[in-house]
Design a protein around this motif. Structure first.
Motif, PDB file in Angstrom:
ATOM      1  N   SER A 543       0.854  -1.183   0.000  1.00  0.00           N
ATOM      2  CA  SER A 543       0.000   0.000   0.000  1.00  0.00           C
ATOM      3  C   SER A 543       0.892   1.235   0.000  1.00  0.00           C
ATOM      4  O   SER A 543       2.001   1.216   0.542  1.00  0.00           O
ATOM      5  CB  SER A 543      -0.867  -0.014   1.253  1.00  0.00           C
ATOM      6  OG  SER A 543      -1.293   1.296   1.558  1.00  0.00           O
ATOM      7  N   ILE A 544       0.388   2.331  -0.617  1.00  0.00           N
ATOM      8  CA  ILE A 544       1.205   3.548  -0.626  1.00  0.00           C
ATOM      9  C   ILE A 544       1.164   4.244   0.739  1.00  0.00           C
ATOM     10  O   ILE A 544       1.934   5.142   1.006  1.00  0.00           O
ATOM     11  CB  ILE A 544       0.768   4.559  -1.716  1.00  0.00           C
ATOM     12  CG1 ILE A 544      -0.664   5.044  -1.521  1.00  0.00           C
ATOM     13  CG2 ILE A 544       0.935   3.962  -3.092  1.00  0.00           C
ATOM     14  CD1 ILE A 544      -1.027   6.211  -2.436  1.00  0.00           C
ATOM     15  N   ARG A 545       0.271   3.772   1.607  1.00  0.00           N
ATOM     16  CA  ARG A 545       0.096   4.458   2.891  1.00  0.00           C
ATOM     17  C   ARG A 545       1.360   4.485   3.731  1.00  0.00           C
ATOM     18  O   ARG A 545       1.635   5.470   4.414  1.00  0.00           O
ATOM     19  CB  ARG A 545      -1.009   3.771   3.672  1.00  0.00           C
ATOM     20  CG  ARG A 545      -2.187   4.657   3.800  1.00  0.00           C
ATOM     21  CD  ARG A 545      -3.324   4.070   4.512  1.00  0.00           C
ATOM     22  NE  ARG A 545      -2.972   3.049   5.477  1.00  0.00           N
ATOM     23  CZ  ARG A 545      -3.861   2.479   6.268  1.00  0.00           C
ATOM     24  NH1 ARG A 545      -5.112   2.836   6.200  1.00  0.00           N
ATOM     25  NH2 ARG A 545      -3.502   1.540   7.103  1.00  0.00           N
ATOM     26  N   ASP A 546       2.123   3.377   3.665  1.00  0.00           N
ATOM     27  CA  ASP A 546       3.261   3.317   4.569  1.00  0.00           C
ATOM     28  C   ASP A 546       4.494   4.037   4.064  1.00  0.00           C
ATOM     29  O   ASP A 546       5.549   3.989   4.689  1.00  0.00           O
ATOM     30  CB  ASP A 546       3.567   1.873   4.964  1.00  0.00           C
ATOM     31  CG  ASP A 546       2.820   1.520   6.246  1.00  0.00           C
ATOM     32  OD1 ASP A 546       2.431   2.477   6.970  1.00  0.00           O
ATOM     33  OD2 ASP A 546       2.618   0.340   6.527  1.00  0.00           O
ATOM     34  N   CYS A 547       4.374   4.730   2.918  1.00  0.00           N
ATOM     35  CA  CYS A 547       5.498   5.603   2.556  1.00  0.00           C
ATOM     36  C   CYS A 547       5.069   7.061   2.645  1.00  0.00           C
ATOM     37  O   CYS A 547       5.727   7.948   2.124  1.00  0.00           O
ATOM     38  CB  CYS A 547       6.057   5.241   1.186  1.00  0.00           C
ATOM     39  SG  CYS A 547       4.916   5.546  -0.135  1.00  0.00           S
ATOM     40  N   ALA A 549       4.003   9.997   5.468  1.00  0.00           N
ATOM     41  CA  ALA A 549       4.148  10.197   6.915  1.00  0.00           C
ATOM     42  C   ALA A 549       2.790  10.205   7.609  1.00  0.00           C
ATOM     43  O   ALA A 549       2.593   9.514   8.609  1.00  0.00           O
ATOM     44  CB  ALA A 549       4.904  11.500   7.198  1.00  0.00           C
ATOM     45  N   PHE A 550       1.870  10.992   7.096  1.00  0.00           N
ATOM     46  CA  PHE A 550       0.565  11.111   7.743  1.00  0.00           C
ATOM     47  C   PHE A 550      -0.547  10.869   6.717  1.00  0.00           C
ATOM     48  O   PHE A 550      -1.138  11.810   6.194  1.00  0.00           O
ATOM     49  CB  PHE A 550       0.426  12.502   8.377  1.00  0.00           C
ATOM     50  CG  PHE A 550       1.459  12.761   9.440  1.00  0.00           C
ATOM     51  CD1 PHE A 550       1.384  12.148  10.686  1.00  0.00           C
ATOM     52  CD2 PHE A 550       2.536  13.610   9.185  1.00  0.00           C
ATOM     53  CE1 PHE A 550       2.351  12.368  11.658  1.00  0.00           C
ATOM     54  CE2 PHE A 550       3.509  13.840  10.165  1.00  0.00           C
ATOM     55  CZ  PHE A 550       3.418  13.215  11.404  1.00  0.00           C
ATOM     56  N   PRO A 551      -0.824   9.591   6.427  1.00  0.00           N
ATOM     57  CA  PRO A 551      -1.800   9.286   5.367  1.00  0.00           C
ATOM     58  C   PRO A 551      -3.237   9.353   5.867  1.00  0.00           C
ATOM     59  O   PRO A 551      -3.488   9.439   7.059  1.00  0.00           O
ATOM     60  CB  PRO A 551      -1.440   7.845   4.995  1.00  0.00           C
ATOM     61  CG  PRO A 551      -0.928   7.258   6.272  1.00  0.00           C
ATOM     62  CD  PRO A 551      -0.260   8.373   7.030  1.00  0.00           C
ATOM     63  N   LYS A 552      -4.159   9.314   4.925  1.00  0.00           N
ATOM     64  CA  LYS A 552      -5.583   9.249   5.254  1.00  0.00           C
ATOM     65  C   LYS A 552      -6.037   7.788   5.164  1.00  0.00           C
ATOM     66  O   LYS A 552      -5.434   6.997   4.440  1.00  0.00           O
ATOM     67  CB  LYS A 552      -6.393  10.061   4.250  1.00  0.00           C
ATOM     68  CG  LYS A 552      -5.874  11.470   4.020  1.00  0.00           C
ATOM     69  CD  LYS A 552      -6.755  12.491   4.674  1.00  0.00           C
ATOM     70  CE  LYS A 552      -6.343  13.920   4.410  1.00  0.00           C
ATOM     71  NZ  LYS A 552      -4.953  14.239   4.726  1.00  0.00           N
ATOM     72  N   ASN A 553      -7.129   7.471   5.861  1.00  0.00           N
ATOM     73  CA  ASN A 553      -7.644   6.101   5.758  1.00  0.00           C
ATOM     74  C   ASN A 553      -8.557   5.984   4.536  1.00  0.00           C
ATOM     75  O   ASN A 553      -8.707   6.943   3.774  1.00  0.00           O
ATOM     76  CB  ASN A 553      -8.326   5.664   7.063  1.00  0.00           C
ATOM     77  CG  ASN A 553      -9.659   6.351   7.289  1.00  0.00           C
ATOM     78  OD1 ASN A 553     -10.163   7.049   6.426  1.00  0.00           O
ATOM     79  ND2 ASN A 553     -10.232   6.151   8.457  1.00  0.00           N
ATOM     80  N   THR A 554      -9.184   4.810   4.361  1.00  0.00           N
ATOM     81  CA  THR A 554      -9.948   4.597   3.118  1.00  0.00           C
ATOM     82  C   THR A 554     -11.218   5.438   3.068  1.00  0.00           C
ATOM     83  O   THR A 554     -11.851   5.530   2.019  1.00  0.00           O
ATOM     84  CB  THR A 554     -10.334   3.116   2.941  1.00  0.00           C
ATOM     85  OG1 THR A 554     -10.761   2.628   4.201  1.00  0.00           O
ATOM     86  CG2 THR A 554      -9.173   2.300   2.434  1.00  0.00           C
ATOM     87  N   SER A 555     -11.608   6.061   4.196  1.00  0.00           N
ATOM     88  CA  SER A 555     -12.738   6.987   4.100  1.00  0.00           C
ATOM     89  C   SER A 555     -12.232   8.413   3.945  1.00  0.00           C
ATOM     90  O   SER A 555     -12.987   9.364   4.149  1.00  0.00           O
ATOM     91  CB  SER A 555     -13.629   6.913   5.341  1.00  0.00           C
ATOM     92  OG  SER A 555     -13.661   5.639   5.866  1.00  0.00           O
ATOM     93  N   GLY A 556     -10.963   8.566   3.649  1.00  0.00           N
ATOM     94  CA  GLY A 556     -10.420   9.911   3.457  1.00  0.00           C
ATOM     95  C   GLY A 556     -10.230  10.676   4.759  1.00  0.00           C
ATOM     96  O   GLY A 556     -10.101  11.900   4.754  1.00  0.00           O
ATOM     97  N   ARG A 557     -10.212   9.964   5.896  1.00  0.00           N
ATOM     98  CA  ARG A 557     -10.054  10.644   7.180  1.00  0.00           C
ATOM     99  C   ARG A 557      -8.618  10.579   7.658  1.00  0.00           C
ATOM    100  O   ARG A 557      -7.924   9.580   7.462  1.00  0.00           O
ATOM    101  CB  ARG A 557     -10.916   9.978   8.262  1.00  0.00           C
ATOM    102  CG  ARG A 557     -12.394  10.054   8.057  1.00  0.00           C
ATOM    103  CD  ARG A 557     -13.108   9.844   9.386  1.00  0.00           C
ATOM    104  NE  ARG A 557     -12.994  11.015  10.233  1.00  0.00           N
ATOM    105  CZ  ARG A 557     -13.751  12.095  10.099  1.00  0.00           C
ATOM    106  NH1 ARG A 557     -14.668  12.160   9.180  1.00  0.00           N
ATOM    107  NH2 ARG A 557     -13.582  13.125  10.894  1.00  0.00           N
TER     108      ARG A 557
END
Ligand code: ASP
Length: 584
Positions: A543-547, A549-557
């Motif tokens: 997933s691109i989330r772990d690269c 620093a402060f990503p959003k979750n799948t609901s855009g939160r």
């Protein structure tokens, strides 16, 4: 003084040095009379040792520390009797003489380890603690290096980094815009850029010649593992170039990144047309780490009273090496897989080419052994292989076969994360028809140039017009995409009208671009890379989330800062968006 050294650098060359380290208490091990503490900072871990017999007061103090407390420790570097060769500092330890507690810590909600006991939601809520884990930090270090290498590579080629605005007007680029209400211009909105597309083209009109920008872009789309509402592009544009020039320049950048960040020499990137990508892989982003190409067998299936295949324009197969051993149950599961709404196929036909040379299919009632042998031949199958067949509308079925191909590759372990296969997909169609709305949309974006030799088809057969557009694909991931642009206002106008823009709307939306094109616009083209995708590929992440620093979750939160959030009625009023007005 807080520190003379970091926690990742002391070794046998520093024996007997007096040092000061600062960091977080990572682990405490109490072993009757001796206490060992792993002290951690960004650079690594160093073992501190406390001996009750030597200094009982300090020993007692060490035993009172808790996980994640921030401490500063003075001591001397000594050789360790119990060495840990997995750590760069594993041959030494610090015989501490003084501890300074800089801050205490609550017990963290999950362990700060490579494999943590924290679930996704918890890690995101306490992302600042999650970022203390070296696995996550390493991804951000890689990201940092990638941007540094990109900047220096492009700088060497005379590219200029120029910032473009974040508050712009809404433009149709395919996705939904995020909008920002304007307080000073009530009832009007800015949009956040989906990309700096028009600005970089205007920079070419300005004569900047070679532009790049590592830039945040925003798209209000439904989220998946490889999508975030805000993401980063390496955005580039060049003047006086043809498609070949752009491909070569950015193949060069990609190779440089592989070499400098991973020490890998990747070979020249093959080029495949969009039409062939669909024909052989059923996808415009083929994963070419493995073969298993689609094979068309419609002509071998007709006139045998098998209505399912007789009634459709396309029948295609993939040959799965060594999978004839798949059991009935496994085949049923594959059928279930292709029937899932995400894939959407009606069914799946199989043909086992058994090790003993015999054939067994799920359509033996309709096809003779000679028929089936022809299928196997066309697919280049060997004894031991499994042939999977689907039929239907051409493009739809090709895409379903592509899903199946990727699934089989996963099941057979063919997706080696350390094997990188890059390719260019070229000659995309310029337009895509929305059958429901009965109108054309730009496949890439409305500024992409048709191939000169196809321009004459714009009015008579728009769907057949190919574009000077290209995608960079690595291991089945679309890492970048771009095109040669139109620089002639008349052609641009013409394409906009095929896209259904009236003269007035075209002027309203893109008047500034058309105007600019009348003041000496050079031929130009460019590309944008998705930085997040590139980093996650290099890091082997799913997933691109772990690269980020402060990503959003799948609901855009953002669950850490709890955004998006409601705003005060006064703020709404000030923006001309009071709830009463909104309800109307
Ligand atoms: N602006 C395009 C995109 O974001 C890239 C390009 O055409 O350069 O996909």
């Amino acid at each position: 003084m807080y520190r003379t050294n970091t926690c990742g650098e002391l070794n046998l060359t520093n024996l007997n040095e007096k040092i000061v380290l600062s960091g977080w208490v990572h682990k405490i091990r109490k072993m009757g009379g001796m206490t060992f503490i792993d002290l951690r900072d960004r650079y690594g871990i160093t073992q501190l040792s406390f001996n009750q017999e030597v200094n009982s007061e300090l020993y007692a103090q060490a035993n009172k520390l808790g996980r994640e407390w921030v401490v500063s420790v003075e001591g001397v570097v000594k050789e360790r009797s119990n060495k840990n060769m997995d750590l760069p500092t594993g041959e030494i330890e610090i015989i501490a003489s003084k501890i300074n507690v800089l801050n205490e810590s609550k017990t963290p909600p999950f362990t700060i380890e490579t494999k943590t006991d924290g679930g996704d939601d918890l890690r995101m809520k306490y992302r600042y603690l999650d970022l203390r884990r070296s696995v996550v930090r390493k991804n951000l270090e890689l990201r940092h290096k990638m941007t540094i290498e990109t900047r220096s590579y492009l700088d060497n080629l005379n590219f200029l980094e120029v910032e473009t605005p974040v508050l712009i007007g809404s433009t149709p680029e395919g996705a939904r815009d995020f909008v920002v209400p304007s307080r000073m211009n009530k009832g009007e909105f800015y949009a956040l850029p989906q990309s700096p597309q028009l600005f970089k083209q205007l920079l070419m009109v300005s004569g900047f010649d070679r532009y790049f920008q590592i830039v945040k872009c925003f798209r209000d789309e439904d989220l998946r593992a490889d999508r975030q509402p805000e993401f980063t592009q390496i955005d580039c544009e060049m003047s006086f170039v043809e498609q070949e020039d752009v491909l070569n320049t950015f193949e060069g950048l990609t190779k440089h990144l592989f070499k400098s960040l991973k020490g890998i020499d990747v070979p020249d990137f093959p080029r495949i047309s969009y039409a062939d990508a669909m024909k052989y892989y059923g996808s415009d982003k083929p994963d070419i780490r493995f073969e298993m190409k689609l094979v068309e067998i419609k002509d071998l299936t007709t006139d045998r009273n098998f209505m399912v295949f007789d009634s459709v324009p396309y029948v295609g197969a993939i040959c799965v090496e060594g999978a004839a051993v798949y059991t009935r149950r496994q085949l049923d599961d594959l059928t279930k897989f292709v029937k899932r709404p995400q894939v959407g196929a009606k069914g799946l036909i199989y043909l086992r080419y058994n090790e003993d040379g015999s054939l067994k299919s799920s359509v033996d009632k309709f096809y003779s052994e000679a028929d089936l042998r022809k299928w196997a031949e066309r697919c280049n199958a060997k004894p031991g292989d499994l042939i999977l067949v689907m039929g239907g509308e051409t493009e739809e079925t090709q895409e379903q076969l592509s899903d199946l191909r990727l699934e089989m590759a996963s099941q057979l372990g063919l997706k080696d994360k350390n094997d990188y296969k890059c390719l260019w997909v070229v000659d995309f169609p310029l337009l895509e028809k929305d059958e429901e709305l009965d109108r054309y949309f730009a496949k890439h974006h409305p500024f992409t140039s048709p191939k000169p030799e196809d321009i004459h088809l714009l009015d008579s057969d728009p769907a057949a017009v190919r574009a000077n557009a290209y995608d960079l694909v690595i291991n089945g991931v679309e890492v970048g995409g771009g095109s040669i642009r139109m620089h002639d206002s008349e052609l641009q106008n013409n394409v906009l009208s095929v896209l259904g823009f009236s003269q007035e709307r075209a002027q309203e939306q893109f008047g500034f671009l058309m105007d600019a094109f009348q003041y000496g616009a050079p031929p130009h083209g460019g590309i944008a890379f998705g930085l997040d995708r590139l980093v996650s590929l290099f890091a082997g992440l799913d997933s691109i989330r772990d690269c980020i620093a402060f990503p959003k979750n799948t609901s855009g939160r953002d669950v850490m800062i709890d955004a998006p959030s409601r705003i005060e009625p006064e703020q709404l009023e000030e923006l001309g968006l009071s709830l009463n007005k909104l309800k109307k």
